[in-house]
Design an enzyme around this catalytic site. Structure first.
Site, short mmCIF file in Angstrom:
data_model
loop_
_atom_site.label_atom_id
_atom_site.label_comp_id
_atom_site.label_asym_id
_atom_site.label_seq_id
_atom_site.Cartn_x
_atom_site.Cartn_y
_atom_site.Cartn_z
N ASP A 496 22.19 52.08 -8.99
CA ASP A 496 21.70 52.21 -10.46
C ASP A 496 20.16 51.75 -10.58
OD1 ASP A 496 21.78 52.07 -13.16
OD2 ASP A 496 23.37 50.76 -13.51
N GLY A 539 20.30 60.74 -15.45
CA GLY A 539 19.73 62.09 -15.55
C GLY A 539 18.09 62.20 -15.49
N GLU A 540 17.39 61.10 -15.20
CA GLU A 540 15.90 61.26 -15.26
C GLU A 540 15.48 62.44 -14.18
OE1 GLU A 540 13.72 59.43 -16.87
OE2 GLU A 540 15.03 57.95 -17.58
N ASP A 560 24.86 55.62 -20.58
CA ASP A 560 26.16 55.42 -20.76
C ASP A 560 26.89 56.03 -21.92
OD1 ASP A 560 25.02 53.65 -18.72
OD2 ASP A 560 25.99 51.98 -19.52
C1 GAL Z 1 23.95 50.36 -16.57
C2 GAL Z 1 25.06 51.65 -15.85
C3 GAL Z 1 26.37 51.29 -16.25
C4 GAL Z 1 26.62 49.97 -15.56
C5 GAL Z 1 25.79 49.00 -16.05
C6 GAL Z 1 25.66 47.71 -15.02
O1 GAL Z 1 22.70 50.69 -16.28
O2 GAL Z 1 24.55 52.86 -16.64
O3 GAL Z 1 27.31 52.35 -15.85
O4 GAL Z 1 26.84 50.10 -14.24
O5 GAL Z 1 24.47 49.33 -15.77
O6 GAL Z 1 25.00 46.60 -15.51
#
Ligand code: GAL
Length: 743
Positions: A496, A539-540, A560
């Site tokens: 992430d 999607g960046e 999200d």
């Molecule tokens: C976001 C991500 C989520 C989750 C979260 C955890 O950026 O899009 O799906 O993983 O972080 O902190």
């Protein structure tokens, strides 16, 4: 009397907050703002004239504080006229509605604490982000906290753990509470019990959250949206003690389009509360007791990598498993139906899976393709984020795994069990090793626990120094961490972006975005096991154009998803342009399925999607060949959700080995038609009603690019519909759909 300039500005500020807006609300669009932390800043008489002014509907990062994380304070000045009390029939409580705050807050009214949401890093239990939670704090007016006709100060202490910080979701306001606002027609918590498959018994709990009795009446009407007819109507007195509850129970048909409209009326004021709820219904027919084999029919593995395949099969227990033509290096656990081992030599191996019970025997071919590619069909499983947020633990992961099996979901192919953010230790060891935190005492043991059940083990990290939940990321330790994952038996990595953007130039070039993923992709390929590489960077830089080239098996295409229809529509129905990027080994990922009981680490609530919206999300994600990851609390899964997730004909559309994603072929104001080519020249067609009425739609063979003579089948109902002919009329409730397969 002359006023000095700061004093004039001060009164303008008060007026900006107190003088505008509707008469029953005082909007609070402005605040004074300072970064840092000081308990004296809650004092209403503090001289904050030198503080900067800021608005309360957008992140402070966008207002002159780019990249700031940590503590900050907002001070909102507001003049509250004593006449404001007359805007309520019940002038006893003041509502301080602050909307959502990113991430945790503690709020004071004239120095008195009135609420706190989330936890600061120093609090017992440690940091807890509650960025999505609405802050609706109440102040009892029996005390003398409010300074009527004078300046009042609402001081909000905020902690931001990363990303956007502070107010961001709508303008806060003050409002005098009405007594009826204590009554909640809590449709989200209504319980539904199916009586057979055609009838439903619903129980609604009406809650009085105020310390005062409520006297009124409730009316409910059951309607059939398909015919427009009213099926039942009932009215009764409803009196509740202070903080009391009351229940309503009724039985309705269980079929598409049944909804119930509730109306509560306060006896003294005549004020009313109205809510409509769409009732659930079951589409997936009851599972046969005869043995049947489901799930992916093709599996990719790299030579010598450990291989794990849990045969997805249903039928009356006990089931016996056997496999013919089992390649050398693999063995079968005949009790659980789990194939494990490894294959050294490249090639395609065709096995025959056999499952039998007292009633019969089923067989099915499984191809194992040993080569360079894994994830030949979209991954299916469970991820911890939307149920438990960063509060996830080893115990919750093990429980989710055993519930995946006990509920029957694993028997339909749901087999990944993925930890999202929140497992990481606060610090690395002296030699730089990462480990699980106190909630994850032994990562290897957790991996073994999952593998012993034929389930796969997923993990989460960020290429940045920190994850989105402010846990440790991999920056500078990429190889070391990947090898730790390999030792723990990890099969899936969600990677992430989060704080990695801190390392980029202001321009954030494509190369800068690709670099961390390229690096981790290369490292994962060095490991002695297959790790499904899942990119999460929202999607960046059009990741669908380059995800495959950095070794990704999937990439998030969006921000999200949330459990509301707007979010599902925005994300799901915008995926058509990326369809071409999906294929065996590399999938577009529009985020998880937001159904069942969710909470993101807060109290669990049933998905805010209606039953039809949930049918639509599962259908659309299947058509999109998206990874199917659920994230609901499996220990409380209900009959509807289970029925929704165990339709093998729908799952087969997602797991089809051709691996093509659906594209939109038709769109008008209400309807969209999406078509996914399937193996053997067949097609799956989703006909979605995005409108707000129960409607019918004529689908023609030309629209779907199909044959008039071709036979159609309703995938949800597992029912043959006959030849397409001139066209077929489908009906669907608001936000519902029909899912057809044919050629
Ligand atoms: C976001 C991500 C989520 C989750 C979260 C955890 O950026 O899009 O799906 O993983 O972080 O902190």
């Amino acid at each position: 009397m002359t006023m000095k300039l700061p004093a004039i500005l001060f009164w303008i500020l008060i007026c900006a907050n107190a003088c505008a807006g509707a008469d029953d609300k005082i909007p609070l669009p402005q605040a004074r703002f300072a970064t840092g932390d000081n308990s004296a800043w809650k004092d209403p008489d503090l001289d904050d004239r030198a503080w900067n002014q800021i608005n309360t509907h957008d992140y402070y990062e966008n207002q002159g504080y780019p990249g700031y994380d940590g503590y900050s304070w907002y001070r909102i000045h507001v003049l509250i006229p004593s006449s404001f009390k007359t805007t309520s029939h019940w002038p006893q409580r003041l509502r301080v509605f602050l909307s959502a705050i990113d991430d945790a807050d503690e709020t004071f009214f004239n120095g008195v604490r009135i609420g706190k949401t989330g936890r600061m890093p120093e609090d017992p239990g440690g940091y807890d982000s509650q960025y999505q939670a609405q802050r609706d704090y109440h102040l009892d007016l029996h005390g003398d906290v409010v300074r009527w006709d004078r300046d009042n100060v609402i001081a909000i202490r905020v902690y931001d753990g990363g990303g956007g910080g502070g107010f961001y979701k709508g303008t806060p306001y003050l409002k005098m509470a009405e007594k009826i606002e204590g009554v909640r027609l809590d449709t989200a918590q209504a319980t539904h019990r199916f009586l057979g498959t055609k009838r439903l018994r619903s129980t609604l709990t009406v809650v009085n959250s105020y310390p005062v009795a409520q006297v009124g009446s409730i009316e409910y009407e059951v309607r059939d949206a398909a015919s427009g007819r009213s099926l039942q109507r009932h009215k009764q007195p409803l009196n509740m003690a202070a903080m009391g509850t009351s229940q309503l129970q009724f039985t309705t048909p269980a079929r598409p389009g049944i909804e119930v409209a509730y109306r509560y009326r306060d006896a003294a004021t005549g004020q009313q509360l109205a809510v409509t709820q769409v009732l659930p219904y079951l589409l997936t027919p009851a599972q046969s007791l005869q043995p049947a084999i489901h799930g992916a029919s093709v599996l990719g593995a790299r030579p010598t990598s450990p291989l794990l395949y849990r045969i997805a099969a249903t039928g009356r227990a006990p089931l016996r498993y056997a496999v013919a033509q089992l390649p050398a290096g693999l063995s079968l656990d005949p009790k659980q139906g789990v194939i494990s081992g490894s294959i050294a030599t490249r090639g395609t191996y065709k096995l025959e899976l056999q499952v039998s019970n007292a009633l019969g025997r089923a067989t099915r071919e499984l191809s194992i393709v040993v080569g360079d590619q894994i994830a030949l069909t979209p991954p299916m499983g469970w991820n911890s984020w939307t149920a438990y947020g960063v509060g996830v633990s080893d115990a919750l992961m093990r429980k989710a795994a055993s519930d995946l099996i006990a509920s029957g979901l694993a028997a339909h192919g749901w087999n990944y069990v993925n930890i999202d953010d929140g497992w990481e230790s606060a610090q690395r060891s002296a030699d730089g090793e990462i480990s699980g935190n106190e909630r994850f005492p032994d990562m290897r043991a957790l991996g073994d626990y999952l593998h012993a059940r034929g389930l796969k083990f997923g993990i989460y990290s960020s290429p940045g120094a920190f994850t989105c939940g402010r846990y440790l990321g991999t920056l500078g330790h990429e190889r070391q961490d990947a090898w730790a994952y390999a030792r723990w038996g990890v099969d899936y990595l969600k990677y992430d972006l989060c704080s990695y953007t801190d390392t980029m130039s202001k321009e954030q070039t494509l190369a800068e975005h690709q670099k961390p993923y390229q690096l981790m992709g290369e490292i994962l390929r060095e490991l002695p096991r297959d790790v499904n590489f899942s990119l999460c960077q929202y999607g960046e830089k059009d990741v669908w154009n380059w995800g495959e080239s950095v070794g990704a098996n999937s990439w998030r295409t969006t921000w999200d998803v949330e459990d509301n229809w707007e979010s599902v529509v925005k994300i799901g129905f915008s995926q058509s342009p990326y369809a071409k990027a999906a294929g065996p080994g590399h999938w577009n990922d529009p985020d998880t399925l937001v159904l069942g009981r969710l909470g993101w680490g807060n109290a669990l609530h049933p998905s805010r999607l209606t039953p039809d919206e949930q049918y639509s999300q599962v259908s659309l994600w299947s058509l999109l060949a998206a990874p199917l990851l659920i994230g609901n609390d499996l220990s409380s899964i209900d009959a509807f959700t289970l029925n929704l997730l165990t339709n093998d004909e729908v799952i087969a559309i997602n797991q089809d080995r051709l691996g093509q994603a659906a594209q939109r072929v038709f769109e008008d104001q209400d309807w969209q038609v999406w078509v996914k080519p399937l193996e053997g020249g067949r097609k799956a067609v989703g006909v979605f009603n995005l409108g707000s009425q129960f409607r019918t739609f004529k689908l023609t063979p030309a629209m779907a690019g199909m044959d008039r003579a071709g036979k159609l089948r309703d995938a949800w109902r597992k029912k043959d519909l006959g030849a397409f002919g001139e066209g077929i009329t489908v009906s669907a409730p608001a936000h519902g759909l029909a899912l057809l397969v044919g050629r």
